[in-house]
Design a protein around this motif. Structure first.
Motif, PDB file in Angstrom:
ATOM      1  N   ILE A  53     -78.857  98.078 -68.131  1.00 53.25           N
ATOM      2  CA  ILE A  53     -78.775  96.997 -69.122  1.00 53.25           C
ATOM      3  C   ILE A  53     -79.065  95.653 -68.455  1.00 53.25           C
ATOM      4  O   ILE A  53     -79.843  94.843 -68.969  1.00 53.25           O
ATOM      5  CB  ILE A  53     -77.394  96.987 -69.819  1.00 53.25           C
ATOM      6  CG1 ILE A  53     -77.241  98.217 -70.707  1.00 53.25           C
ATOM      7  CG2 ILE A  53     -77.201  95.701 -70.626  1.00 53.25           C
ATOM      8  CD1 ILE A  53     -75.815  98.455 -71.182  1.00 53.25           C
ATOM      9  N   LYS A  54     -78.452  95.427 -67.306  1.00 57.78           N
ATOM     10  CA  LYS A  54     -78.654  94.169 -66.579  1.00 57.78           C
ATOM     11  C   LYS A  54     -80.129  94.001 -66.215  1.00 57.78           C
ATOM     12  O   LYS A  54     -80.696  92.918 -66.375  1.00 57.78           O
ATOM     13  CB  LYS A  54     -77.790  94.154 -65.324  1.00 57.78           C
ATOM     14  CG  LYS A  54     -77.872  92.892 -64.525  1.00 57.78           C
ATOM     15  CD  LYS A  54     -76.949  92.947 -63.321  1.00 57.78           C
ATOM     16  CE  LYS A  54     -77.110  91.691 -62.482  1.00 57.78           C
ATOM     17  NZ  LYS A  54     -76.309  91.743 -61.268  1.00 57.78           N
ATOM     18  N   GLU A  55     -80.758  95.062 -65.745  1.00 59.38           N
ATOM     19  CA  GLU A  55     -82.176  94.999 -65.373  1.00 59.38           C
ATOM     20  C   GLU A  55     -83.061  94.776 -66.604  1.00 59.38           C
ATOM     21  O   GLU A  55     -84.043  94.030 -66.543  1.00 59.38           O
ATOM     22  CB  GLU A  55     -82.594  96.275 -64.646  1.00 59.38           C
ATOM     23  CG  GLU A  55     -81.899  96.489 -63.311  1.00 59.38           C
ATOM     24  CD  GLU A  55     -82.273  95.459 -62.257  1.00 59.38           C
ATOM     25  OE1 GLU A  55     -83.443  95.021 -62.233  1.00 59.38           O
ATOM     26  OE2 GLU A  55     -81.393  95.090 -61.456  1.00 59.38           O
ATOM     27  N   LEU A  56     -82.732  95.433 -67.711  1.00 56.55           N
ATOM     28  CA  LEU A  56     -83.497  95.239 -68.945  1.00 56.55           C
ATOM     29  C   LEU A  56     -83.370  93.797 -69.434  1.00 56.55           C
ATOM     30  O   LEU A  56     -84.359  93.185 -69.858  1.00 56.55           O
ATOM     31  CB  LEU A  56     -83.039  96.212 -70.035  1.00 56.55           C
ATOM     32  CG  LEU A  56     -83.445  97.671 -69.857  1.00 56.55           C
ATOM     33  CD1 LEU A  56     -82.756  98.543 -70.894  1.00 56.55           C
ATOM     34  CD2 LEU A  56     -84.957  97.841 -69.920  1.00 56.55           C
ATOM     35  N   GLU A  57     -82.164  93.248 -69.386  1.00 61.57           N
ATOM     36  CA  GLU A  57     -81.967  91.845 -69.792  1.00 61.57           C
ATOM     37  C   GLU A  57     -82.806  90.911 -68.925  1.00 61.57           C
ATOM     38  O   GLU A  57     -83.409  89.959 -69.429  1.00 61.57           O
ATOM     39  CB  GLU A  57     -80.490  91.472 -69.711  1.00 61.57           C
ATOM     40  CG  GLU A  57     -79.644  92.123 -70.773  1.00 61.57           C
ATOM     41  CD  GLU A  57     -78.146  91.953 -70.567  1.00 61.57           C
ATOM     42  OE1 GLU A  57     -77.408  92.085 -71.557  1.00 61.57           O
ATOM     43  OE2 GLU A  57     -77.700  91.717 -69.415  1.00 61.57           O
ATOM     44  N   ILE A  60     -86.427  91.247 -69.988  1.00 58.30           N
ATOM     45  CA  ILE A  60     -86.648  90.585 -71.286  1.00 58.30           C
ATOM     46  C   ILE A  60     -86.782  89.073 -71.099  1.00 58.30           C
ATOM     47  O   ILE A  60     -87.553  88.421 -71.801  1.00 58.30           O
ATOM     48  CB  ILE A  60     -85.510  90.935 -72.274  1.00 58.30           C
ATOM     49  CG1 ILE A  60     -85.667  92.399 -72.732  1.00 58.30           C
ATOM     50  CG2 ILE A  60     -85.492  89.988 -73.464  1.00 58.30           C
ATOM     51  CD1 ILE A  60     -84.466  92.955 -73.455  1.00 58.30           C
ATOM     52  N   ALA A  61     -86.059  88.524 -70.136  1.00 62.53           N
ATOM     53  CA  ALA A  61     -86.099  87.078 -69.892  1.00 62.53           C
ATOM     54  C   ALA A  61     -87.434  86.628 -69.292  1.00 62.53           C
ATOM     55  O   ALA A  61     -87.746  85.436 -69.312  1.00 62.53           O
ATOM     56  CB  ALA A  61     -84.952  86.684 -68.967  1.00 62.53           C
ATOM     57  N   HIS A  62     -88.219  87.571 -68.788  1.00 57.68           N
ATOM     58  CA  HIS A  62     -89.510  87.236 -68.184  1.00 57.68           C
ATOM     59  C   HIS A  62     -90.649  87.442 -69.180  1.00 57.68           C
ATOM     60  O   HIS A  62     -90.463  88.033 -70.238  1.00 57.68           O
ATOM     61  CB  HIS A  62     -89.747  88.094 -66.932  1.00 57.68           C
ATOM     62  CG  HIS A  62     -88.846  87.727 -65.810  1.00 57.68           C
ATOM     63  ND1 HIS A  62     -87.650  88.363 -65.588  1.00 57.68           N
ATOM     64  CD2 HIS A  62     -88.956  86.768 -64.858  1.00 57.68           C
ATOM     65  CE1 HIS A  62     -87.056  87.823 -64.541  1.00 57.68           C
ATOM     66  NE2 HIS A  62     -87.829  86.849 -64.080  1.00 57.68           N
ATOM     67  N   ALA A  63     -91.804  86.982 -68.789  1.00 58.20           N
ATOM     68  CA  ALA A  63     -92.997  87.153 -69.631  1.00 58.20           C
ATOM     69  C   ALA A  63     -93.258  88.637 -69.866  1.00 58.20           C
ATOM     70  O   ALA A  63     -92.920  89.478 -69.029  1.00 58.20           O
ATOM     71  CB  ALA A  63     -94.207  86.512 -68.950  1.00 58.20           C
ATOM     72  N   LYS A 132     -88.103  98.997 -63.076  1.00 59.95           N
ATOM     73  CA  LYS A 132     -88.417  99.696 -61.825  1.00 59.95           C
ATOM     74  C   LYS A 132     -87.305 100.699 -61.519  1.00 59.95           C
ATOM     75  O   LYS A 132     -86.230 100.326 -61.067  1.00 59.95           O
ATOM     76  CB  LYS A 132     -88.581  98.696 -60.686  1.00 59.95           C
ATOM     77  CG  LYS A 132     -89.785  97.801 -60.878  1.00 59.95           C
ATOM     78  CD  LYS A 132     -89.868  96.728 -59.827  1.00 59.95           C
ATOM     79  CE  LYS A 132     -90.987  95.763 -60.175  1.00 59.95           C
ATOM     80  NZ  LYS A 132     -90.890  94.514 -59.444  1.00 59.95           N
ATOM     81  N   HIS A 133     -87.595 101.965 -61.785  1.00 65.00           N
ATOM     82  CA  HIS A 133     -86.642 103.045 -61.521  1.00 65.00           C
ATOM     83  C   HIS A 133     -86.822 103.508 -60.082  1.00 65.00           C
ATOM     84  O   HIS A 133     -87.952 103.638 -59.610  1.00 65.00           O
ATOM     85  CB  HIS A 133     -86.879 104.202 -62.508  1.00 65.00           C
ATOM     86  CG  HIS A 133     -85.847 105.253 -62.418  1.00 65.00           C
ATOM     87  ND1 HIS A 133     -85.915 106.272 -61.492  1.00 65.00           N
ATOM     88  CD2 HIS A 133     -84.703 105.456 -63.118  1.00 65.00           C
ATOM     89  CE1 HIS A 133     -84.860 107.048 -61.626  1.00 65.00           C
ATOM     90  NE2 HIS A 133     -84.116 106.565 -62.609  1.00 65.00           N
TER      91      HIS A 133
END
Length: 168
Positions: A53-57, A60-63, A132-133
């Motif tokens: 979730i933290k990585e997805l957020e 999302i904040a980036h282009a 990035k997994h």
């Protein structure tokens, strides 16, 4: 993304139902040396999902970005297989797993956060971000949500294995 979210709900319900009635001693007992207890598995799931979730957020904040076409063909379903053993990154290892009821609350709260994130930003935005997994490499956000469901399914199978061992 609807299918991935439906799978999330389905496996989550089965997992929670299977652990809700466990005695605390069964829930927290390791089946063997170096093997995770049900409590540790549930905590691992929470840790991984919160990190995702933290990585997805952050993504999302980036282009917006697109995962290259061939990278989008990576089958995240392979994660649910227990045939291929993968050691979790050290930062994803469970430590001091909480009591069952607290763990379930934490897990439900984390899942609700993921679903809110999905509902807020939608499938189109998730298709245009890169996650990035550590083992699958670069995947898009929808594939990442699918990964979470398959990861939970993998560990649901592990929980069933642990319970069989403990009951024999």
């Amino acid at each position: 993304m609807k299918r991935a979210l439906k799978r999330l709900d389905s496996v989550h319900e089965r997992l929670i139902n299977s652990i809700s009635a466990l005695e605390p001693t069964i829930y927290s007992r390791q089946p063997g040396t170096g093997e995770w207890s049900v409590a540790e598995i549930v905590q691992h799931l929470c840790i991984v999902e919160a990190r995702v979730i933290k990585e997805l957020e952050g993504a999302i904040a980036h282009a917006q970005q697109r995962v290259p076409f061939f990278r989008r063909l990576i089958p995240t379903a392979i994660v649910s297989s227990r045939v291929i053993r993968v050691k979790a990154p050290k930062s994803m290892n469970p430590l001091d797993a909480p009591a069952r009821d607290v763990a379930i609350e934490n897990f439900d709260r984390t899942r609700a956060s993921l679903k809110t994130l999905c509902a807020t930003h939608g499938a189109q935005r998730f298709r245009n971000l890169v996650f990035k997994h550590p083992f699958l490499g670069k995947i898009d956000g929808v594939a990442t949500v699918a990964f979470i469901g398959y990861h939970e399914k993998r560990h649901y199978k592990q929980i069933l294995e642990v319970l069989r061992k403990l009951r024999n």
